[in-house]
Design a protein around this motif. Structure first.
Motif, mmCIF file in Angstrom:
data_model
loop_
_atom_site.group_PDB
_atom_site.id
_atom_site.type_symbol
_atom_site.label_atom_id
_atom_site.label_comp_id
_atom_site.label_asym_id
_atom_site.label_seq_id
_atom_site.Cartn_x
_atom_site.Cartn_y
_atom_site.Cartn_z
ATOM 1 N N GLY A 161 0.803 -1.210 0.000
ATOM 2 C CA GLY A 161 0.000 0.000 0.000
ATOM 3 C C GLY A 161 0.837 1.261 0.000
ATOM 4 N N ARG A 170 -3.501 0.629 -5.191
ATOM 5 C CA ARG A 170 -4.504 -0.418 -5.400
ATOM 6 C C ARG A 170 -4.798 -0.609 -6.889
ATOM 7 N NH1 ARG A 170 -10.155 -1.173 -2.066
ATOM 8 N NH2 ARG A 170 -10.825 -3.083 -3.132
ATOM 9 N N GLN A 171 -4.936 0.488 -7.606
ATOM 10 C CA GLN A 171 -5.243 0.400 -9.041
ATOM 11 C C GLN A 171 -4.127 -0.323 -9.789
ATOM 12 O OE1 GLN A 171 -5.361 4.187 -11.123
ATOM 13 N NE2 GLN A 171 -6.817 3.400 -12.616
ATOM 14 N N TYR A 173 -1.848 -2.537 -8.632
ATOM 15 C CA TYR A 173 -1.766 -3.960 -8.304
ATOM 16 C C TYR A 173 -2.977 -4.730 -8.829
ATOM 17 C CZ TYR A 173 2.471 -3.841 -5.501
ATOM 18 O OH TYR A 173 3.783 -3.739 -5.097
ATOM 19 N N GLU A 174 -4.143 -4.112 -8.785
ATOM 20 C CA GLU A 174 -5.306 -4.787 -9.352
ATOM 21 C C GLU A 174 -5.167 -4.927 -10.875
ATOM 22 O OE1 GLU A 174 -8.723 -2.673 -7.928
ATOM 23 O OE2 GLU A 174 -8.741 -3.775 -6.012
ATOM 24 N N VAL A 191 -2.610 -7.681 0.413
ATOM 25 C CA VAL A 191 -1.889 -6.517 0.897
ATOM 26 C C VAL A 191 -1.871 -6.610 2.428
ATOM 27 C CG1 VAL A 191 -3.958 -5.052 1.038
ATOM 28 C CG2 VAL A 191 -1.710 -4.003 0.686
ATOM 29 N N ASN A 194 -4.851 -5.992 4.730
ATOM 30 C CA ASN A 194 -5.891 -5.535 3.801
ATOM 31 C C ASN A 194 -6.031 -4.016 3.802
ATOM 32 O OD1 ASN A 194 -7.789 -6.215 1.816
ATOM 33 N ND2 ASN A 194 -9.491 -6.058 3.257
ATOM 34 N N TRP A 196 -4.686 -0.632 2.008
ATOM 35 C CA TRP A 196 -3.939 0.027 0.936
ATOM 36 C C TRP A 196 -3.382 1.367 1.377
ATOM 37 C CZ3 TRP A 196 -2.350 -2.526 -3.128
ATOM 38 C CH2 TRP A 196 -3.048 -3.660 -3.541
#
Length: 215
Positions: A161, A170-171, A173-174, A191, A194, A196
């Motif tokens: 994070g 987050r964007q 890694y997603e 992460v 959880n 970020w």
């Protein structure tokens, strides 16, 4: 010293059979910046590449932490090799298996992988991508992004994070998760805690767990 350093970073050394074969210890390695000697001391030296060594990654260490300069700055990590050949190439930390754990750094990847093995998940191996960009991009050419071996079916991405910009972390890694899923892989993204919005990696989490066990 290298064993002590990795254990201090939360790596459960005994359950993974000790220091991986791709990692070596240099007792007194010079560190230079701009051609000027800035530090000399113990270092962790790691091979980069799967089927052949394309370069090496170097981290200067003490028995408990990263080495620092007199002014408190961490001694910077260094790569040796042709930059164009190294991007997307991992440090391989164990023999290939059907599942692979991938993280940015050596310590966080080793810590998370050793935790999985300790919990009985022997089907996982581990590779360190050595940079976030190698996992998430953006890069000009997709072949510079980390991709597992052809025989791998499952991937566990160790996300990290950012307190400064959690939405961007987050964007990215997603996006990496979606890219690998599009290749037909089973992909998990995790992460620490959880969250970020935390500046933490799985080495930090493993060390917190280890400290709790000692109390």
């Amino acid at each position: 010293m290298l064993w002590d350093y990795l254990a201090a970073r939360g790596v459960k050394m005994s359950v993974i059979g000790g220091i991986p074969a791709t990692i070596r210890y240099a007792r007194d390695l010079p560190h230079k910046e701009g051609g000027r000697l800035t530090h000399t001391g113990p270092a962790m030296v790691t091979a980069i590449g799967r089927d052949k060594i394309l370069g090496v990654h170097r981290t200067w260490i003490t028995r408990k932490a990263r080495a620092r300069h007199a002014d408190g700055r961490k001694v910077s990590k260094q790569w040796i090799g042709r930059t164009g050949e190294l991007m997307g190439q991992p440090a391989v930390l164990c023999d290939p298996r059907s599942g692979v754990v991938v993280g940015e750094g050596l310590e966080t990847t080793l810590a998370a992988w050793s935790g999985l093995v300790r919990a009985g998940h022997q089907e996982w191996c581990a590779e360190a991508a050595l940079s976030r960009g190698a996992i998430t991009g953006p890069v000009t050419h997709s072949d510079k992004l980390w991709t597992p071996r052809p025989e791998v079916t499952d991937v566990l991405i160790l996300g990290e994070g950012s307190k400064k910009n959690p939405a961007e972390a987050r964007q990215l890694y997603e996006g990496a998760r979606d890219r690998l899923m599009a290749l037909g892989l089973n992909v998990l993204l995790r992460v620490p805690h959880n969250r970020w919005d935390w500046d933490a990696d799985f080495a930090d989490v493993a060390l917190d767990d280890l400290d709790s066990e000692r109390k």
